[in-house]
Structure formats: C-alpha cells, structure tokens
Scaffold this motif. Structure first.
Motif, PDB file in Angstrom:
ATOM      1  N   ARG A 115       0.815  -1.248   0.022  1.00 17.78           N
ATOM      2  CA  ARG A 115      -0.066  -0.078  -0.070  1.00 17.78           C
ATOM      3  C   ARG A 115       0.904   1.199  -0.025  1.00 17.78           C
ATOM      4  O   ARG A 115       0.496   2.361  -0.375  1.00 17.78           O
ATOM      5  CB  ARG A 115      -1.029   0.048   1.033  1.00 17.78           C
ATOM      6  N   GLY A 116       2.003   1.179   0.436  1.00 16.05           N
ATOM      7  CA  GLY A 116       2.929   2.269   0.656  1.00 16.05           C
ATOM      8  C   GLY A 116       3.685   2.550  -0.667  1.00 16.05           C
ATOM      9  O   GLY A 116       4.839   3.314  -1.106  1.00 16.05           O
ATOM     10  N   GLU A 117       3.381   1.510  -1.759  1.00 19.65           N
ATOM     11  CA  GLU A 117       4.056   1.558  -3.063  1.00 19.65           C
ATOM     12  C   GLU A 117       5.231   1.602  -3.039  1.00 19.65           C
ATOM     13  O   GLU A 117       6.259   1.989  -3.704  1.00 19.65           O
ATOM     14  CB  GLU A 117       3.673   2.762  -3.746  1.00 19.65           C
ATOM     15  N   TYR A 118       5.985   0.591  -2.202  1.00 17.91           N
ATOM     16  CA  TYR A 118       7.483   0.254  -2.058  1.00 17.91           C
ATOM     17  C   TYR A 118       7.714  -0.806  -3.280  1.00 17.91           C
ATOM     18  O   TYR A 118       6.965  -1.515  -3.396  1.00 17.91           O
ATOM     19  CB  TYR A 118       8.014  -0.280  -0.665  1.00 17.91           C
ATOM     20  N   PRO A 119       8.791  -0.729  -3.998  1.00 16.54           N
ATOM     21  CA  PRO A 119       9.123  -1.346  -5.001  1.00 16.54           C
ATOM     22  C   PRO A 119       9.753  -2.663  -4.779  1.00 16.54           C
ATOM     23  O   PRO A 119      10.823  -2.913  -4.747  1.00 16.54           O
ATOM     24  CB  PRO A 119      10.206  -0.356  -5.774  1.00 16.54           C
ATOM     25  N   LEU A 120       8.829  -3.737  -4.412  1.00  7.74           N
ATOM     26  CA  LEU A 120       9.029  -5.116  -4.249  1.00  7.74           C
ATOM     27  C   LEU A 120       9.194  -5.950  -5.598  1.00  7.74           C
ATOM     28  O   LEU A 120       8.607  -5.592  -6.615  1.00  7.74           O
ATOM     29  CB  LEU A 120       7.800  -5.745  -3.425  1.00  7.74           C
ATOM     30  N   SER A 121      10.344  -6.685  -5.610  1.00  3.48           N
ATOM     31  CA  SER A 121      10.697  -7.388  -6.620  1.00  3.48           C
ATOM     32  C   SER A 121       9.946  -8.432  -6.505  1.00  3.48           C
ATOM     33  O   SER A 121       9.077  -8.889  -5.637  1.00  3.48           O
ATOM     34  CB  SER A 121      12.205  -7.847  -6.447  1.00  3.48           C
TER      35      SER A 121
END
Length: 188
Positions: A82-88
């Motif tokens: 939800r925090g739009e962290y760039p997860l691979s």
C-alpha cells in the motif's frame, strides 16, 4: 445554533467574527460580545514532503527487517504494498510460496482475513492459496464468530477490501453472510 458554530475559510487571511442579537423592543440588530479576530494561516510548508519522507523511511525499515517474509508477516507486506514500495517479483513470490506452504498453521478467521488483506494488496489470488480457497473459509458463520467480535470485524474488512462475496459452501453449520456478521457486531 445553540452556541455552537463551524467555520471554514476559502483562503488565508485575518477575519473578524462577531455575533448579533435582535433587540426585542426595536427589532434592530445589536452587535454583542464576544467579538474576536481569527488569523487563518497557510498550511505548513513542505508537510506533504515530510510525510512522504517519514512514510518511506518507515517502509524501508520494514523491508530491511523482513528479508524472508512468510506467514504472519501480512501487516508488513500490506504496508509495503500500500505504501508503493518497489518489491521485486522474487521477493513477493518468496512470500507467496512461504504462505502457501504454511496454510495449515492458520487457525482462526482473523488469520485468513489477514492473509486476504495482504494478498489483495499484492493483487494475488485468494481462492487458491496452497490448494485452500480463503473465501470458503469465511462461509461458516460459527467458525467466523468463534473469536468473538474480532472474527466478523476482520472478515468484513477483508471481504470489503475488494468486494469479495461469501460463497455458498455445503457442510457448514450456518451459511455466513455479511448481514449476519453486521448484526452480530451491532449486538455486542
């Protein structure tokens, strides 16, 4: 009305506020006390940037401390998604595989609801998680309310996170519905 007021201002500036009352004898309006002056300031400069920086720092902390996410890391995964962290893709797939291999450890409706929220935030299927349909787990009213109010509350949150519907499942003691859970919550 009744001594209460709500004020809103279109822009910053200095505004004076006063009250009037009607003179019973003459019908004229008379300015009454208190009389006050209000200064409306611009919002704090840079507040959005500071908020974003604090959010990014918090999410980076979560990511740094969750290098091997698995079952029971749902709140962390939800926060990062939800925090739009760039997860691979590899990171997310690792989490999904870990959860799929641990579904037997899920015991309560809140456990399933938590995973539904996490998977939904990652745009992943909740109807086939390690051969388990998580929506079907929400079909048994007695099972959902066995934890008291928390079961129905978290089940409703999970279902409403993406407009999920409770499927009809044969063999449950009482077929669950959103209305039944709402009634149960309101009775508490």
């Amino acid at each position: 009305q009744n001594g209460n007021a709500s004020l809103s201002f279109a822009k910053s500036g200095i505004y004076s506020i006063s009250a009037e009352k009607k003179d019973e004898k003459t019908g004229r309006r008379i300015l009454t006390r208190p009389y006050c002056i209000i200064r409306v300031n611009e919002p704090a400069q840079g507040i959005e940037e500071r908020y974003k920086a604090a959010l990014d720092e918090s999410i980076e902390y979560i990511f740094t401390n969750k290098q091997q996410p698995s079952l029971f890391d749902e709140w962390s995964m939800l926060t990062m998604a939800r925090g739009e962290y760039p997860l691979s893709r590899e990171y997310v797939d690792s989490y999904l595989q870990n959860v799929e291999s641990q579904t037997a450890e899920l015991k309560n409706a809140t456990d399933y609801a938590r995973v539904i929220l996490s998977f939904t935030s990652l745009a992943k299927d909740i109807e086939n998680v390690g051969d388990v349909n998580f929506l079907q787990k929400m079909s048994d009213y007695d099972y959902v309310k066995k934890q008291g109010i928390n079961g129905p509350v978290f089940t409703l949150i999970a279902l409403n996170s993406y407009g999920y519907q409770i499927p009809t499942v044969q063999g449950v003691s009482i077929q669950n519905s959103k209305e039944m859970m709402i009634d149960y919550i309101l009775e508490k």
